[in-house]
Design a protein around this motif. Structure first.
Motif: not given
Ligand code: NAP
Length: 326
Positions: A230-240
């Motif tokens: 989890g990198n809460w201050h970088s672009p990205g999101g949720w994935g599995v």
């Protein structure tokens, strides 16, 4: 309590916000569940939802709702910081409860509510709707057609700048975001892998006091491996990503599934009609709730307060080693 299956389960809603609207919309596809009344903090909002969805009773408190509307069950759909106190209040009615997540902003708060529910023997369900995603059921089935599940990879990157910018969350909710919202993806580790036998976690903090950079390695029963980032201050999101024997299922965003096979072919899956029409997982969890109200027992993959507490504890293990970035 047993309810005659010839009639729908009558439910009273507490809270008249965005998620109450989503639940009411999903109910139109679940004939076994009928909303009969609503209580909330701001009466005008409850009245507006009641008028739109044809609810007979608008009340100023949960007690009044229970007395006036005589529901078979209650759905508690209030702001995160109000969930645990409202849950404790509603347990006293003895009616089966559906509780939005998070039931508590800390492990201790979740423990107190789960303990009270067990003591009072009240059937309950917590709204981890992603457990009811049809796309997850279909994707996992495809993996298991080929053999064993080998690894569960979860990316739980929260968008803290978005959460802050909405202005909808109190400071205490933002501080406890790992419990308030990140538990959605943390729970998917348990959903797919089971109860972790070993967890090795690292966490650092750029801005959030409880951590905002996470890496964890997990070992599940049967030797299934897991990882969480989890990198809460970088672009990205949720994935599995689920790794199987000669097959990889990727859910990114979570509502989609692409399967890739060892022979180089690939396949895209579609969600079922309910998940395509309303907030995914909501119809499935409502059907599970109806079954629980009718039978008194909650079936997998739904979580009750005890199960939700295990997810909260796992979140607690992911943040336990948090250190500031140097
Ligand atoms: N499963 C999911 O995917 C999902 C997604 C979003 C949210 N949620 C959860 O659902 C819950 C509600 O979220 P939301 O987006 O609907 O929030 P929201 O739009 O802010 O609505 C919250 C509602 O609760 C009411 N409320 C707050 N405190 C109350 C109290 N003490 N007594 C009675 N009513 C009270 C609010 O009253 P006012 O009208 O006076 O503000 C408002 O009507 C949260 O716990 C959230 O974590 C789950």
């Amino acid at each position: 309590m047993t309810i005659d299956t010839s009639r729908p389960v009558k439910v009273g809603l507490i809270g008249a916000g965005l998620i109450a609207r989503q639940h009411l919309t999903a109910m139109s596809r679940v004939p076994g569940l009928e909303a009969v009344g609503i209580a909330s903090r701001t009466r005008a909002k409850a009245e507006a939802l009641a008028a739109e969805f044809g609810l007979l009773h608008v009340c100023d408190s949960p007690g009044e709702l229970v007395r006036q509307a005589a529901p078979d069950a209650l759905m508690v759909l209030v702001s995160p910081q109000a969930m645990a106190p409202l849950a404790l209040e509603c347990l006293d009615f003895g009616l089966p409860l559906f509780l939005e997540k998070p039931v508590g902003l800390s492990v201790e708060e979740a423990e107190s509510v789960a303990g009270a529910a067990a003591e009072k023997n009240v059937p309950n369900m917590v709204g981890f709707n992603r457990r009811h995603y049809s796309i997850f059921q279909k994707g996992l089935a495809k993996v298991l057609e080929r053999g064993r599940l080998l690894s569960v990879i979860v990316e739980g990157s929260e968008r803290m700048h978005v959460a802050r910018a909405t202005g909808r969350f109190t400071d205490e909710v933002l501080r406890a975001w790992v419990f308030a919202n990140a538990t959605h993806t943390i729970d998917l580790l348990r959903h797919f892998g089971g109860e972790p036998e070993e967890v090795c976690a690292f966490a650092t903090s750029l801005h959030e006091p409880l951590g905002d950079q996470f890496v964890a390695a997990l070992r599940f029963p049967g030797g299934v491996l897991g990882s969480f980032t989890g990198n809460w201050h970088s672009p990205g999101g949720w994935g599995v990503v689920l790794k199987g024997e000669g097959v990889t299922a990727e859910f990114r965003p979570l509502e989609t599934c692409r399967l890739t096979y060892a022979d180089g072919t690939s396949e895209t899956l579609e969600p079922d009609a309910d998940d395509a029409a309303v907030k995914p997982g909501f119809c499935g969890q409502q059907r599970a709730f109806v079954d629980m109200v009718r039978t008194g027992a909650l079936a997998a993959p739904s979580l009750d307060l005890g199960g939700a507490l295990l997810t909260m504890r796992l979140a607690g293990r992911l943040i336990a080693p948090v250190r500031p970035l140097s």
